[in-house]
Write a protein that holds these residues in place. Sequence first.
Motif, PDB file in Angstrom:
ATOM      1  N   ARG A  71       0.741  -1.216  -0.009  1.00 28.63           N
ATOM      2  CA  ARG A  71       0.120  -0.129   0.022  1.00 28.63           C
ATOM      3  C   ARG A  71       0.762   1.425  -0.052  1.00 28.63           C
ATOM      4  NH1 ARG A  71      -4.017   0.019   4.666  1.00 28.63           N
ATOM      5  NH2 ARG A  71      -4.462   1.897   3.948  1.00 28.63           N
ATOM      6  N   TYR A  72       0.479   2.345  -0.653  1.00 28.08           N
ATOM      7  CA  TYR A  72       0.916   3.418  -0.896  1.00 28.08           C
ATOM      8  C   TYR A  72       0.563   4.522   0.274  1.00 28.08           C
ATOM      9  CZ  TYR A  72       3.023   1.839  -5.126  1.00 28.08           C
ATOM     10  OH  TYR A  72       3.663   1.112  -5.913  1.00 28.08           O
ATOM     11  N   ALA A  73       1.406   5.454   1.020  1.00 27.59           N
ATOM     12  CA  ALA A  73       0.723   5.897   2.042  1.00 27.59           C
ATOM     13  C   ALA A  73       1.657   7.282   2.225  1.00 27.59           C
ATOM     14  CB  ALA A  73       0.796   5.562   3.405  1.00 27.59           C
ATOM     15  N   TYR A  74       1.123   8.430   2.309  1.00 28.14           N
ATOM     16  CA  TYR A  74       1.652   9.660   2.606  1.00 28.14           C
ATOM     17  C   TYR A  74       1.631  10.051   4.158  1.00 28.14           C
ATOM     18  CZ  TYR A  74       2.648  11.876  -2.126  1.00 28.14           C
ATOM     19  OH  TYR A  74       2.922  11.862  -3.388  1.00 28.14           O
ATOM     20  N   GLU A  75       3.199  10.066   4.449  1.00 27.24           N
ATOM     21  CA  GLU A  75       3.204  10.546   5.972  1.00 27.24           C
ATOM     22  C   GLU A  75       3.609  11.682   5.964  1.00 27.24           C
ATOM     23  OE1 GLU A  75       6.585   8.984   8.907  1.00 27.24           O
ATOM     24  OE2 GLU A  75       5.190   7.466   8.593  1.00 27.24           O
ATOM     25  N   VAL A  76       2.896  12.640   6.668  1.00 33.18           N
ATOM     26  CA  VAL A  76       2.803  14.219   6.767  1.00 33.18           C
ATOM     27  C   VAL A  76       3.211  14.334   8.058  1.00 33.18           C
ATOM     28  CG1 VAL A  76       1.674  16.415   6.172  1.00 33.18           C
ATOM     29  CG2 VAL A  76       1.298  14.360   4.778  1.00 33.18           C
ATOM     30  N   GLU A  77       4.317  15.310   8.276  1.00 34.05           N
ATOM     31  CA  GLU A  77       4.513  15.998   9.593  1.00 34.05           C
ATOM     32  C   GLU A  77       4.211  17.407   9.544  1.00 34.05           C
ATOM     33  OE1 GLU A  77       8.150  15.563  11.689  1.00 34.05           O
ATOM     34  OE2 GLU A  77       8.202  13.416  11.429  1.00 34.05           O
ATOM     35  N   LEU A  78       3.357  17.695  10.528  1.00 34.56           N
ATOM     36  CA  LEU A  78       2.873  19.360  10.661  1.00 34.56           C
ATOM     37  C   LEU A  78       3.300  19.799  12.118  1.00 34.56           C
ATOM     38  CD1 LEU A  78      -0.718  18.925   9.864  1.00 34.56           C
ATOM     39  CD2 LEU A  78       1.137  19.562   8.034  1.00 34.56           C
ATOM     40  N   VAL A  79       3.429  20.887  12.259  1.00 34.66           N
ATOM     41  CA  VAL A  79       3.563  21.628  13.495  1.00 34.66           C
ATOM     42  C   VAL A  79       2.521  22.450  13.511  1.00 34.66           C
ATOM     43  CG1 VAL A  79       4.998  23.687  12.724  1.00 34.66           C
ATOM     44  CG2 VAL A  79       4.985  22.925  15.196  1.00 34.66           C
ATOM     45  N   THR A  80       1.609  22.327  14.825  1.00 32.74           N
ATOM     46  CA  THR A  80       0.363  22.898  14.835  1.00 32.74           C
ATOM     47  C   THR A  80       0.524  24.434  15.180  1.00 32.74           C
ATOM     48  OG1 THR A  80       0.168  22.444  17.023  1.00 32.74           O
ATOM     49  CG2 THR A  80      -0.757  20.892  15.629  1.00 32.74           C
ATOM     50  N   ALA A  81      -0.441  25.359  15.127  1.00 34.03           N
ATOM     51  CA  ALA A  81      -0.500  26.829  15.706  1.00 34.03           C
ATOM     52  C   ALA A  81       0.135  26.931  17.094  1.00 34.03           C
ATOM     53  CB  ALA A  81      -1.699  27.212  15.385  1.00 34.03           C
ATOM     54  N   GLU A  82      -0.079  25.657  17.956  1.00 34.07           N
ATOM     55  CA  GLU A  82       0.108  25.559  19.320  1.00 34.07           C
ATOM     56  C   GLU A  82       1.700  25.058  19.541  1.00 34.07           C
ATOM     57  OE1 GLU A  82      -2.776  23.827  18.121  1.00 34.07           O
ATOM     58  OE2 GLU A  82      -3.896  25.721  18.560  1.00 34.07           O
ATOM     59  N   GLY A  83       2.234  24.645  18.380  1.00 35.43           N
ATOM     60  CA  GLY A  83       3.648  24.247  18.645  1.00 35.43           C
ATOM     61  C   GLY A  83       3.871  22.654  18.758  1.00 35.43           C
ATOM     62  N   VAL A  84       2.651  21.927  18.692  1.00 33.25           N
ATOM     63  CA  VAL A  84       2.698  20.523  18.543  1.00 33.25           C
ATOM     64  C   VAL A  84       3.143  19.850  17.299  1.00 33.25           C
ATOM     65  CG1 VAL A  84       1.428  18.394  19.506  1.00 33.25           C
ATOM     66  CG2 VAL A  84       1.101  20.728  20.659  1.00 33.25           C
ATOM     67  N   VAL A  85       3.989  18.991  17.244  1.00 39.78           N
ATOM     68  CA  VAL A  85       4.512  18.304  16.120  1.00 39.78           C
ATOM     69  C   VAL A  85       3.259  17.016  15.887  1.00 39.78           C
ATOM     70  CG1 VAL A  85       6.014  17.051  14.647  1.00 39.78           C
ATOM     71  CG2 VAL A  85       6.760  19.223  16.181  1.00 39.78           C
ATOM     72  N   ARG A  86       2.718  17.007  14.920  1.00 40.37           N
ATOM     73  CA  ARG A  86       1.754  15.874  14.589  1.00 40.37           C
ATOM     74  C   ARG A  86       2.105  15.150  13.334  1.00 40.37           C
ATOM     75  NH1 ARG A  86      -1.965  15.587  18.263  1.00 40.37           N
ATOM     76  NH2 ARG A  86      -3.230  14.328  16.741  1.00 40.37           N
ATOM     77  N   GLU A  87       1.858  13.722  13.292  1.00 41.87           N
ATOM     78  CA  GLU A  87       1.983  12.917  12.325  1.00 41.87           C
ATOM     79  C   GLU A  87       0.904  12.496  11.565  1.00 41.87           C
ATOM     80  OE1 GLU A  87       4.079   8.550  11.976  1.00 41.87           O
ATOM     81  OE2 GLU A  87       5.510   9.978  12.548  1.00 41.87           O
ATOM     82  N   ILE A  88       0.657  12.684  10.498  1.00 40.62           N
ATOM     83  CA  ILE A  88      -0.639  12.166   9.906  1.00 40.62           C
ATOM     84  C   ILE A  88      -0.172  11.375   8.816  1.00 40.62           C
ATOM     85  CG2 ILE A  88      -2.481  12.882   8.578  1.00 40.62           C
ATOM     86  CD1 ILE A  88      -2.327  15.623  10.088  1.00 40.62           C
ATOM     87  N   LYS A  89      -0.858  10.109   8.482  1.00 30.49           N
ATOM     88  CA  LYS A  89      -0.856   9.436   7.642  1.00 30.49           C
ATOM     89  C   LYS A  89      -1.810   8.931   6.748  1.00 30.49           C
ATOM     90  CE  LYS A  89       2.368   5.641   7.790  1.00 30.49           C
ATOM     91  NZ  LYS A  89       2.886   4.564   7.940  1.00 30.49           N
ATOM     92  N   LEU A  90      -1.908   9.275   5.490  1.00 34.87           N
ATOM     93  CA  LEU A  90      -2.985   9.019   4.459  1.00 34.87           C
ATOM     94  C   LEU A  90      -2.707   8.080   3.536  1.00 34.87           C
ATOM     95  CD1 LEU A  90      -3.511  12.897   4.121  1.00 34.87           C
ATOM     96  CD2 LEU A  90      -4.871  11.440   5.519  1.00 34.87           C
ATOM     97  N   ASP A  91      -3.606   7.345   3.322  1.00 36.45           N
ATOM     98  CA  ASP A  91      -3.666   6.302   2.130  1.00 36.45           C
ATOM     99  C   ASP A  91      -3.650   7.187   1.016  1.00 36.45           C
ATOM    100  OD1 ASP A  91      -4.568   4.818  -0.233  1.00 36.45           O
ATOM    101  OD2 ASP A  91      -4.675   3.357   1.277  1.00 36.45           O
ATOM    102  N   ALA A  92      -2.341   6.912   0.243  1.00 34.03           N
ATOM    103  CA  ALA A  92      -2.172   7.795  -0.822  1.00 34.03           C
ATOM    104  C   ALA A  92      -3.059   7.623  -2.283  1.00 34.03           C
ATOM    105  CB  ALA A  92      -0.635   7.481  -1.333  1.00 34.03           C
TER     106      ALA A  92
END
Length: 103
Positions: A71-92
Amino acid sequence: MKVNLYAGSRMALLLLVFCSSLAARDLDQDEALVLRQNGVILPLEQLLEQAMARHPGSRLLEAELEKKHGRYAYEVELVTAEGVVREIKLDASTGALIKDEED
Protein backbone atom coordinates in the motif's frame (compact mmCIF):
# COMPACT_ATOMS: atom_id res chain seq x y z
CA MET A 1 25.09 -36.57 11.13
CA LYS A 2 25.44 -34.66 7.88
CA VAL A 3 23.97 -31.12 7.76
CA ASN A 4 22.99 -29.51 4.49
CA LEU A 5 24.32 -25.97 4.97
CA TYR A 6 23.30 -24.96 1.45
CA ALA A 7 19.61 -25.61 2.19
CA GLY A 8 19.84 -23.68 5.44
CA SER A 9 21.50 -20.73 3.69
CA ARG A 10 18.85 -20.70 0.98
CA MET A 11 16.09 -20.70 3.58
CA ALA A 12 17.73 -17.81 5.46
CA LEU A 13 18.08 -15.85 2.22
CA LEU A 14 14.43 -16.45 1.28
CA LEU A 15 13.31 -15.35 4.74
CA LEU A 16 15.43 -12.19 4.52
CA VAL A 17 14.00 -11.30 1.09
CA PHE A 18 10.44 -11.95 2.29
CA CYS A 19 10.84 -9.85 5.44
CA SER A 20 12.48 -6.97 3.60
CA SER A 21 9.58 -6.88 1.15
CA LEU A 22 7.23 -6.24 4.09
CA ALA A 23 9.24 -3.31 5.42
CA ALA A 24 8.28 0.24 4.52
CA ARG A 25 10.17 1.80 1.66
CA ASP A 26 10.33 5.53 0.96
CA LEU A 27 9.77 6.41 -2.68
CA ASP A 28 11.54 9.24 -4.45
CA GLN A 29 9.88 12.04 -6.41
CA ASP A 30 10.38 10.33 -9.78
CA GLU A 31 8.58 7.19 -8.57
CA ALA A 32 5.80 9.33 -7.07
CA LEU A 33 5.37 11.20 -10.36
CA VAL A 34 4.97 7.98 -12.34
CA LEU A 35 2.45 6.62 -9.81
CA ARG A 36 0.49 9.89 -9.97
CA GLN A 37 0.53 9.97 -13.79
CA ASN A 38 -0.73 6.38 -13.86
CA GLY A 39 -3.56 7.19 -11.44
CA VAL A 40 -2.24 4.90 -8.71
CA ILE A 41 -1.98 7.68 -6.12
CA LEU A 42 -3.77 11.00 -5.58
CA PRO A 43 -1.99 14.34 -6.07
CA LEU A 44 0.18 15.29 -3.11
CA GLU A 45 -1.39 18.76 -3.05
CA GLN A 46 -4.84 17.24 -2.46
CA LEU A 47 -3.59 15.11 0.42
CA LEU A 48 -1.63 17.98 1.96
CA GLU A 49 -4.77 20.14 1.95
CA GLN A 50 -6.63 17.33 3.69
CA ALA A 51 -3.90 16.91 6.32
CA MET A 52 -3.56 20.66 6.95
CA ALA A 53 -7.34 21.06 7.28
CA ARG A 54 -7.25 18.70 10.29
CA HIS A 55 -5.13 21.28 12.14
CA PRO A 56 -5.92 24.83 10.94
CA GLY A 57 -2.99 27.23 11.11
CA SER A 58 -0.43 24.41 11.00
CA ARG A 59 2.79 24.49 8.99
CA LEU A 60 4.19 21.65 6.92
CA LEU A 61 7.47 20.16 8.15
CA GLU A 62 7.83 17.12 5.88
CA ALA A 63 5.92 14.81 3.54
CA GLU A 64 7.08 11.37 2.43
CA LEU A 65 5.54 8.75 0.20
CA GLU A 66 6.12 5.20 1.36
CA LYS A 67 5.10 1.74 0.28
CA LYS A 68 4.38 -0.80 3.00
CA HIS A 69 2.57 -4.11 2.67
CA GLY A 70 1.78 -3.26 -0.95
CA ARG A 71 0.00 0.00 0.00
CA TYR A 72 1.10 3.55 -0.72
CA ALA A 73 0.78 6.11 2.05
CA TYR A 74 1.82 9.71 2.58
CA GLU A 75 3.30 10.44 5.97
CA VAL A 76 2.92 14.16 6.70
CA GLU A 77 4.55 15.96 9.63
CA LEU A 78 3.02 19.26 10.72
CA VAL A 79 3.59 21.70 13.51
CA THR A 80 0.31 23.06 14.81
CA ALA A 81 -0.40 26.68 15.73
CA GLU A 82 0.15 25.59 19.34
CA GLY A 83 3.64 24.27 18.49
CA VAL A 84 2.76 20.58 18.67
CA VAL A 85 4.30 18.28 16.04
CA ARG A 86 1.75 15.90 14.52
CA GLU A 87 2.26 12.91 12.27
CA ILE A 88 -0.58 12.25 9.87
CA LYS A 89 -0.64 9.23 7.61
CA LEU A 90 -3.01 9.11 4.64
CA ASP A 91 -3.64 6.34 2.14
CA ALA A 92 -2.11 7.79 -1.03
CA SER A 93 -4.57 5.96 -3.30
CA THR A 94 -7.83 6.83 -1.53
CA GLY A 95 -7.04 9.72 0.81
CA ALA A 96 -8.35 7.73 3.79
CA LEU A 97 -6.89 8.72 7.16
CA ILE A 98 -4.66 5.99 8.58
CA LYS A 99 -3.45 7.85 11.67
CA ASP A 100 -3.15 11.30 13.23
CA GLU A 101 -1.02 11.39 16.35
CA GLU A 102 1.33 13.61 18.28
CA ASP A 103 4.91 12.94 17.27
